[in-house]
Enzyme design. Structure first.
Site, mmCIF file in Angstrom:
data_model
loop_
_atom_site.group_PDB
_atom_site.id
_atom_site.type_symbol
_atom_site.label_atom_id
_atom_site.label_comp_id
_atom_site.label_asym_id
_atom_site.label_seq_id
_atom_site.Cartn_x
_atom_site.Cartn_y
_atom_site.Cartn_z
ATOM 1 N N TYR A 182 66.466 25.584 -4.292
ATOM 2 C CA TYR A 182 66.960 26.872 -4.818
ATOM 3 C C TYR A 182 68.329 26.678 -5.469
ATOM 4 O O TYR A 182 69.272 26.226 -4.812
ATOM 5 C CB TYR A 182 67.027 27.855 -3.656
ATOM 6 C CG TYR A 182 67.815 29.124 -3.890
ATOM 7 C CD1 TYR A 182 67.542 29.968 -4.958
ATOM 8 C CD2 TYR A 182 68.827 29.494 -3.002
ATOM 9 C CE1 TYR A 182 68.256 31.133 -5.150
ATOM 10 C CE2 TYR A 182 69.549 30.663 -3.185
ATOM 11 C CZ TYR A 182 69.267 31.475 -4.265
ATOM 12 O OH TYR A 182 69.983 32.638 -4.444
ATOM 13 N N ASP A 217 65.764 27.319 6.563
ATOM 14 C CA ASP A 217 65.812 28.619 5.895
ATOM 15 C C ASP A 217 64.374 29.117 5.772
ATOM 16 O O ASP A 217 63.597 28.605 4.964
ATOM 17 C CB ASP A 217 66.457 28.462 4.517
ATOM 18 C CG ASP A 217 66.690 29.791 3.825
ATOM 19 O OD1 ASP A 217 65.908 30.731 4.070
ATOM 20 O OD2 ASP A 217 67.645 29.894 3.035
ATOM 21 N N ILE A 263 63.186 32.305 5.035
ATOM 22 C CA ILE A 263 63.149 33.681 4.533
ATOM 23 C C ILE A 263 61.826 34.039 3.855
ATOM 24 O O ILE A 263 61.544 35.217 3.633
ATOM 25 C CB ILE A 263 64.323 33.979 3.575
ATOM 26 C CG1 ILE A 263 64.194 33.189 2.269
ATOM 27 C CG2 ILE A 263 65.645 33.691 4.239
ATOM 28 C CD1 ILE A 263 65.201 33.627 1.216
ATOM 29 N N LYS A 283 62.671 38.982 1.178
ATOM 30 C CA LYS A 283 61.420 38.527 0.561
ATOM 31 C C LYS A 283 60.188 39.107 1.258
ATOM 32 O O LYS A 283 59.284 39.619 0.596
ATOM 33 C CB LYS A 283 61.357 36.996 0.581
ATOM 34 C CG LYS A 283 62.612 36.314 0.062
ATOM 35 C CD LYS A 283 62.978 36.728 -1.353
ATOM 36 C CE LYS A 283 64.239 36.022 -1.829
ATOM 37 N NZ LYS A 283 64.624 36.403 -3.213
#
Length: 423
Positions: free
Chosen positions: A103, A188, A190, A230
């Site tokens: 990302y 992470d 998410i 998300k």
């Protein structure tokens, strides 16, 4: 197509709000609690919301693991959560290893204010961009060559931009690696609720328990980042969280969360929504079905025009292979193609170089932040673009072929005349 937003299930959320007017009006049993919410609350967060959030996290993971709300730190989104963990775990100049592609926002979130460094773990298309032991070791050595002290590894699971989930083998490899090096692992997660195809999502917490890490140092060295941006499509609500088994990390992160709190009104509303188990179960299931359908639309549409995607099972985007459309197998060629797609086609997709991909020609295309009609228009535009390129190639090939034919005829006539003279 460059923004990873989930707009596919707003109707479900809005329907719940209509059926539960007290929550949206900040009422409890019909009585207003506006004054209560408007005044100072515990900086640790509303207990009801933290309890509801950890239960929702467990639900997404098939209730294979449970979470303790006392180990949860609320933050203003995953951006704040990741930066807070950097402040807690690293000093300026220390490094975290991140698998590529990753990302692009991590260059901002992890580095700008903390002074931490990122060293890429180079993953390639040869194995579907999977993490390998050799890639981990090489990244660690690269950090040492740069005189950087490695404090940990950070992964996104499911991956942004790949849209793939980490396998148990990869997670076990990561846990063994951080155990051997005595460093931290940040997972992470998410996008954990966006998994719409097999294999199912496996949280690092599940692998920790399965491998009996509970009473080892590794247990305290693994930290999870989560958000509702998300899975529920609520990036504007700025709801993120850190989950850690390390009491010192929880304590330090809680103090730092004072600089990025979630409003009491937001917590109250979402605690009511997440506590409605019938709704959350229906929402997660329906949202995944819609993501799967939209994913199939994009992948199928691209396939018809000769563009393939990395096989994926999660997320709000596809990792699109356009290497065959490059004028040259370079990142200059990638930027040339990207500019044409932006300015000539009118689509905003993310070039792989922005995600630190090592191979030119890969792009991230988001599919969940638009209507089906808009997505169909996007595919039609790409088809027209590819067709126009093919037509140009055909014309050029025809010209080249005509030149070859003319040359061949000239050579034939020349050789024929020479033979005639010899006779």
């Amino acid at each position: 197509m460059g923004l990873a937003e989930n707009q596919l299930s707003f109707d479900l959320l809005e329907s719940w709000l209509t059926q539960n007017p007290d929550a949206a009006a900040f009422k409890r049993n019909g009585n207003s609690i506006f004054r209560e919410l408007a005044l100072f609350q515990d900086y640790h967060g509303l207990p009801a919301f933290k309890d509801a959030l950890v239960q929702f996290m467990s639900e997404i993971r098939g209730n294979k693991v449970s979470f303790d709300s006392n180990k949860l730190v609320l933050t203003a989104g995953a951006t704040s959560a990741n930066e807070t963990l950097m402040f807690c775990l690293a000093d300026p100049g220390d490094a975290f290893l991140l698998p590529t592609p990753y990302y692009p926002g991590f260059d901002r979130d992890l580095k700008w204010r903390t002074g931490a460094e990122i060293v890429p773990i180079q993953c390639t298309s040869s194995n579907g961009f999977r993490i390998t032991e050799s890639a981990l070791e090489e990244a660690y050595k690269e950090a040492e060559r740069r005189n950087l002290r490695v404090k940990g590894v950070l992964v996104t699971n499911p991956s942004n931009p790949l849209g793939t989930t980490l396998t148990k083998k990869e997670l076990q490899l990561l846990l063994t690696f951080v155990s051997t090096k005595q460093i931290h692992l940040i997972s992470d997660e998410i996008y954990s609720g966006t998994v719409f195809n097999s294999p199912k999502f496996v949280s690092v917490m599940e692998v920790l328990i399965e491998n009996n890490y509970m009473y080892t140092e590794v247990w305290d060295r693994v930290h999870i980042v989560y958000s509702l941006s998300k899975d529920l499509g609520l990036p504007g609500f700025r709801v993120g969280a850190i989950y850690s088994n390390d009491d010192m990390v929880v304590s330090a992160a809680t103090k730092m969360s004072s600089f990025g709190l979630i409003s009491s009104q937001t917590q109250y509303l979402l605690s009511a929504l997440l506590s409605d188990k019938k709704f959350t179960k229906k929402y997660v299931s329906e949202n995944q079905k819609r993501l799967k359908k939209r994913h199939e639309m994009l992948v199928g549409g691209l396939k018809q025009i000769g563009i393939r995607c990395l096989e994926s099972n999660a997320g709000l985007f596809c990792w699109v292979d356009m290497r065959h459309l490059l004028s040259s197998n370079t990142f200059d060629g990638e930027m040339e193609l990207w500019k044409k797609i932006v300015y000539e086609v009118g689509l905003n997709i993310s070039p792989g170089s922005s995600c630190h991909c090592t191979e030119p020609g890969w792009f991230r295309a988001c599919f969940a932040n638009m209507s089906e009609d808009t997505l169909n228009i996007a595919i039609q535009r790409l088809k027209a673009f590819v067709d126009s390129r093919d037509n140009k190639d055909d014309v050029q090939n025809q010209k080249h072929s005509n030149k070859k034919k003319s040359f061949s005829k000239w050579v034939f006539r020349l050789s024929f005349n020479e033979r005639q003279r010899e006779r």
